[in-house]
Design an enzyme around this catalytic site. Structure first.
Site, PDB file in Angstrom:
ATOM      1  N   CYS A 127      -9.219  20.656  18.825  1.00 35.04           N
ATOM      2  CA  CYS A 127      -9.113  20.810  20.283  1.00 35.04           C
ATOM      3  C   CYS A 127      -8.633  19.523  20.942  1.00 35.04           C
ATOM      4  O   CYS A 127      -9.399  18.811  21.603  1.00 35.04           O
ATOM      5  CB  CYS A 127     -10.447  21.258  20.838  1.00 35.04           C
ATOM      6  SG  CYS A 127     -10.871  22.871  20.212  1.00 35.04           S
ATOM      7  N   GLU A 128      -7.405  19.191  20.705  1.00 32.28           N
ATOM      8  CA  GLU A 128      -6.731  18.027  21.301  1.00 32.28           C
ATOM      9  C   GLU A 128      -5.269  18.423  21.449  1.00 32.28           C
ATOM     10  O   GLU A 128      -4.669  18.939  20.491  1.00 32.28           O
ATOM     11  CB  GLU A 128      -6.764  16.817  20.358  1.00 32.28           C
ATOM     12  CG  GLU A 128      -8.080  16.151  20.190  1.00 32.28           C
ATOM     13  CD  GLU A 128      -8.369  15.071  21.230  1.00 32.28           C
ATOM     14  OE1 GLU A 128      -7.448  14.636  21.948  1.00 32.28           O
ATOM     15  OE2 GLU A 128      -9.544  14.677  21.303  1.00 32.28           O
ATOM     16  N   GLY A 160       0.846  -1.186   0.000  1.00 32.63           N
ATOM     17  CA  GLY A 160       0.000   0.000   0.000  1.00 32.63           C
ATOM     18  C   GLY A 160       0.879   1.232   0.000  1.00 32.63           C
ATOM     19  O   GLY A 160       1.084   1.904  -1.010  1.00 32.63           O
ATOM     20  N   ARG A 161       1.499   1.483   1.158  1.00 25.71           N
ATOM     21  CA  ARG A 161       2.291   2.693   1.381  1.00 25.71           C
ATOM     22  C   ARG A 161       3.363   2.912   0.308  1.00 25.71           C
ATOM     23  O   ARG A 161       3.554   4.014  -0.172  1.00 25.71           O
ATOM     24  CB  ARG A 161       2.965   2.564   2.750  1.00 25.71           C
ATOM     25  CG  ARG A 161       3.715   3.795   3.184  1.00 25.71           C
ATOM     26  CD  ARG A 161       4.499   3.548   4.472  1.00 25.71           C
ATOM     27  NE  ARG A 161       3.854   2.674   5.406  1.00 25.71           N
ATOM     28  CZ  ARG A 161       3.198   3.059   6.501  1.00 25.71           C
ATOM     29  NH1 ARG A 161       3.125   4.332   6.790  1.00 25.71           N
ATOM     30  NH2 ARG A 161       2.638   2.170   7.302  1.00 25.71           N
TER      31      ARG A 161
END
Ligand code: LLP
Length: 450
Positions: free
Chosen positions: A358-359, A290-291
């Site tokens: 917001c993490e 894949g990659r």
């Protein structure tokens, strides 16, 4: 986390593929990325068709002597145009869900070139795969084996299957993407294969063709392949000596890439390992990368929104975030940063790049050697063609961004950006239901029946 990204190192490294700096302007194939960004609002993914083509052609050329065919792992990049591009080159597809199956079909892939992996296939997914007559279903447990047999029987069809073996080999990669060790949820333990093989080979509903193995992703060291493949060869020999037929081997994916435009593992060496290990085994061979095929071909283009300094840390808040590219926050991955404009002699500085989500983990990394950033400066996160868009979410009700494919001097929006209307449409007109099946049947259906 530290990435050195001076104008010179970036441009030298980029020369290998279809990216370069021309007069300080980042160019993908024959187009200025900045000019594309003038037409498409950031953030967006941008892929180079030539880079994908070159990668596929190189891999298939290296694998030709062993007769190994390639099935692209759709999970890495499931955009239909990317799948169509690969399929047009002769590539098959490795899917892990009914959704990926439909994507492959939408891209015009023949079912005869589709392999279905994955640890938990639903009966409806199995049914669709068998009806279409896909090339093979990779079985990951005795219970799934029975499910496939039952579905095949109910359809009065024969399913082509292989067993995915867990060879108990350490892939020496990130713990979250290792799949071939005892205790990982994938595959059937090596020692359990013989008994199951003997049992299933007698079932008329199944055509038991062979074995599969996939030990993990982003392998930079090729030694674990040797170990896993040797175990596979031993298993084939022992199955054959007990009278079983083994004619097909799926060797999985996992070939890693360099995330800093350096040299990744040598694809020629990978092909040689396959050729040498399976030279005398007389099996049809497939790999599922894949990659390696698409990772280096893509970038996530973004724009700086604000810059702020706290103590001696300068942070640039960009408009892309962890929901668009999850790899840094999930695996601590560092994607190289490429300024879209990088004039020689410009002021160089260090910045922490973060997204607006917001993490606390919505951080791409701290990068040295970046040009002076201000609101409106555009950047790209490189090597984002794999597990970028395909892993994106709508967290914080941020819409899925556009995907753009560049080919030569042209580009095409191959997925438009989602809108909030698209998102809200899934939540309109919901109806209260009771557990009464007649009432439930009369109302909207959520997802395919299992
Ligand atoms: N075959 C099977 C059965 C797989 O599970 C995978 C990936 C592949 C092939 C393709 O592996 P590749 O050649 O792309 O390494 N989200 C993670 C990667 C997860 C890979 C899962 N399985 C990341 O962003 O690094």
């Amino acid at each position: 986390m530290k990435i050195l990204n001076t104008h010179n190192s970036a441009s030298n490294a980029l020369r290998h593929d279809s990216f370069s700096y021309t007069d300080g302007d980042l160019v993908i194939e024959e187009l200025s990325v900045d000019e594309i960004a003038n037409a498409i609002p950031t953030p967006f993914y941008c892929y180079s068709a030539s880079t994908i083509r070159n990668a596929y052609n190189l891999l298939s050329e290296k694998l030709a002597s062993s007769g190994t065919s390639v099935c692209f792992a759709v999970k890495a990049n499931s955009n239909v145009s990317v799948l169509r591009l690969l399929s047009g080159l002769g590539c098959g597809m490795d899917i892990v869900s009914g959704g990926e199956l439909e994507r492959a079909l939408a891209a015009g892939v023949s079912p005869s070139k589709i392999v279905f992996s994955g640890v938990g296939k639903t009966r409806s997914e199995i049914s669709r795969a068998i009806e279409l007559g896909i090339h093979q279903i990779n079985i990951e447990s005795p219970a799934e084996l029975e499910a496939v047999r039952d579905v095949a029987r109910s359809l009065d069809r024969r399913a082509s299957v292989v067993f995915r073996v867990n060879p108990d080999v350490d892939a020496k990669t990130h713990a979250k993407i290792s799949t071939g060790k005892k205790g990982d949820k994938f595959g059937i333990a090596l020692e359990d294969i013989a008994e199951l093989y003997a049992k299933a080979s007698a079932w008329p509903e199944l055509d038991l063709a062979g074995l599969a193995v996939h030990i993990g992703s982003q392998l930079l060291d090729l030694a674990p392949y040797r170990s896993a493949y040797r175990r596979l060869v031993e298993l084939v020999s022992s199955l054959r000596s007990s009278g079983q037929e083994v004619r097909r081997l799926d060797l999985g994916g996992g070939l890693g890439i360099s995330y800093n435009f350096g040299q990744g593992p040598d694809v020629g060496e990978y092909a040689t390992i396959i050729e040498e290990t399976f030279a005398d085994i007389d099996c049809e061979l497939t790999v599922e990368p894949g990659r390696w095929l698409v990772g280096p071909a893509g970038m996530l283009v973004t724009e700086v929104m604000y810059v702020k300094t706290t103590g001696n840390l300068t942070t640039a808040i960009v408009d892309a975030a962890m929901n668009d590219l999850m790899r840094p926050s999930l695996y601590g991955a560092v994607h190289p940063v490429l300024p879209l404009q990088h004039a020689k002699g410009s002021e160089i500085s260090t910045y922490q790049l973060v997204g607006p989500v917001c993490e606390t983990s919505d951080v791409f990394g701290t990068y040295e050697g970046l040009p002076y950033l201000r609101s409106g400066t555009r950047l790209a996160f490189g090597c984002a063609g794999a597990y970028g868009a395909s892993m994106a979410s709508t967290y914080n009700s941020r819409d899925l961004v556009a995907e753009v494919l560049v080919d030569g001097a042209e580009f095409r929006v191959v997925r438009r950006r989602q809108t909030i209307e698209d998102l809200l449409a899934l939540e309109t007109d919901t109806v209260w239901q009771t557990a009464d099946p007649r009432a439930a049947a009369a109302t909207a259906c959520y997802g395919a029946a299992k």
